[in-house]
Design a protein around this motif. Structure first.
Motif, PDB file in Angstrom:
ATOM      1  N   SER A   1       0.812  -1.221   0.000  1.00 19.06           N
ATOM      2  CA  SER A   1       0.000   0.000   0.000  1.00 19.06           C
ATOM      3  C   SER A   1       0.846   1.272   0.000  1.00 19.06           C
ATOM      4  O   SER A   1       0.303   2.364   0.036  1.00 19.06           O
ATOM      5  N   THR A   2       2.155   1.130  -0.046  1.00 24.27           N
ATOM      6  CA  THR A   2       3.061   2.281   0.013  1.00 24.27           C
ATOM      7  C   THR A   2       3.789   2.445  -1.314  1.00 24.27           C
ATOM      8  O   THR A   2       4.506   1.535  -1.739  1.00 24.27           O
ATOM      9  N   ASP A   3       3.606   3.592  -1.951  1.00 18.88           N
ATOM     10  CA  ASP A   3       4.203   3.829  -3.273  1.00 18.88           C
ATOM     11  C   ASP A   3       5.692   3.498  -3.351  1.00 18.88           C
ATOM     12  O   ASP A   3       6.144   2.883  -4.312  1.00 18.88           O
ATOM     13  N   SER A   4       6.456   3.900  -2.362  1.00 18.72           N
ATOM     14  CA  SER A   4       7.910   3.718  -2.414  1.00 18.72           C
ATOM     15  C   SER A   4       8.351   2.285  -2.117  1.00 18.72           C
ATOM     16  O   SER A   4       9.529   1.964  -2.254  1.00 18.72           O
ATOM     17  N   LYS A   5       7.416   1.419  -1.746  1.00 27.55           N
ATOM     18  CA  LYS A   5       7.754   0.040  -1.388  1.00 27.55           C
ATOM     19  C   LYS A   5       7.118  -0.994  -2.315  1.00 27.55           C
ATOM     20  O   LYS A   5       7.112  -2.183  -2.027  1.00 27.55           O
TER      21      LYS A   5
END
Length: 195
Positions: A39-43
């Motif tokens: 749910s995290t763009d950078s991950k």
């Protein structure tokens, strides 16, 4: 010839694990990390980005390295020689549905970079097993005609499928973690039927 050996390890040198509270706490932690990462763009990585690069292993390797703080941990066969260019661990696919990322499939591999390429570039019913399962579910494929249906799904779905990973090198934990996480996150496309 002795078939039973009293040891803490199996024939391949993998340590047996204890089914205790600590194991389930660790599996819960891994599950929470994967759910947060997807749910995290950078991950996470949009799979169509990887497909545009024709699943080039160096490109996939660098993109995966950019979303995890951990080092490569894959080993070559039974020799336990570090490969240092791939991850052993868990990968999670999430589908973007109404602006939310929903976990839909979890898998494990000793070589995640190579495995992702098979999911989204190969067309065999075993190598692209998740795509084959989707095509089969919607009556688009069987063992004889699956190739073109899998290719179409790979093109159509990768624009909304994200992937994240959690490196884990212990074989027993990997297998237990796959079933545990699939059940905990209710990943619809996982099945655990045996041959």
């Amino acid at each position: 010839m002795d078939l039973i050996v009293d040891s803490e390890f199996n024939v391949e040198g993998d340590r047996y694990i204890n089914f205790d509270e600590n194991l389930f706490l660790e599996l819960d932690k891994i599950c929470k990390v994967l759910k947060k990462q997807i749910s995290t763009d950078s991950k996470r990585i949009l799979v169509s980005e990887l497909r545009q690069e024709k699943m080039s292993r160096p490109y996939v390797r660098e993109r995966l390295k950019s979303i995890t703080d951990l080092e490569f941990n894959s080993y070559l066969g039974n020799a336990r020689k570090p490969v240092n260019n791939d991850y052993s661990g868990i990968y999670l696919f999430g589908s973007c549905e109404e602006n939310m990322i929903i976990p839909v499939y979890v898998g494990i591999s000793r070589n995640i970079v190579r495995r992702l390429g098979k999911h989204f570039w190969a067309t065999g019913s075993n190598s692209a097993s998740w795509m084959y399962r989707i095509a089969k579910k919607y009556n688009q494929a069987n063992r004889e005609n699956h190739k073109s249906h899998i290719e179409k799904l790979q093109e159509d779905l990768t624009g909304r499928i994200y992937v994240t990973i959690y490196p884990l090198a212990e074989p027993y934990k990997l297998h237990i973690a796959e079933a545990y996480i699939a059940s905990k996150l209710k990943t619809y496309w996982n099945t655990f039927k045996t041959h």
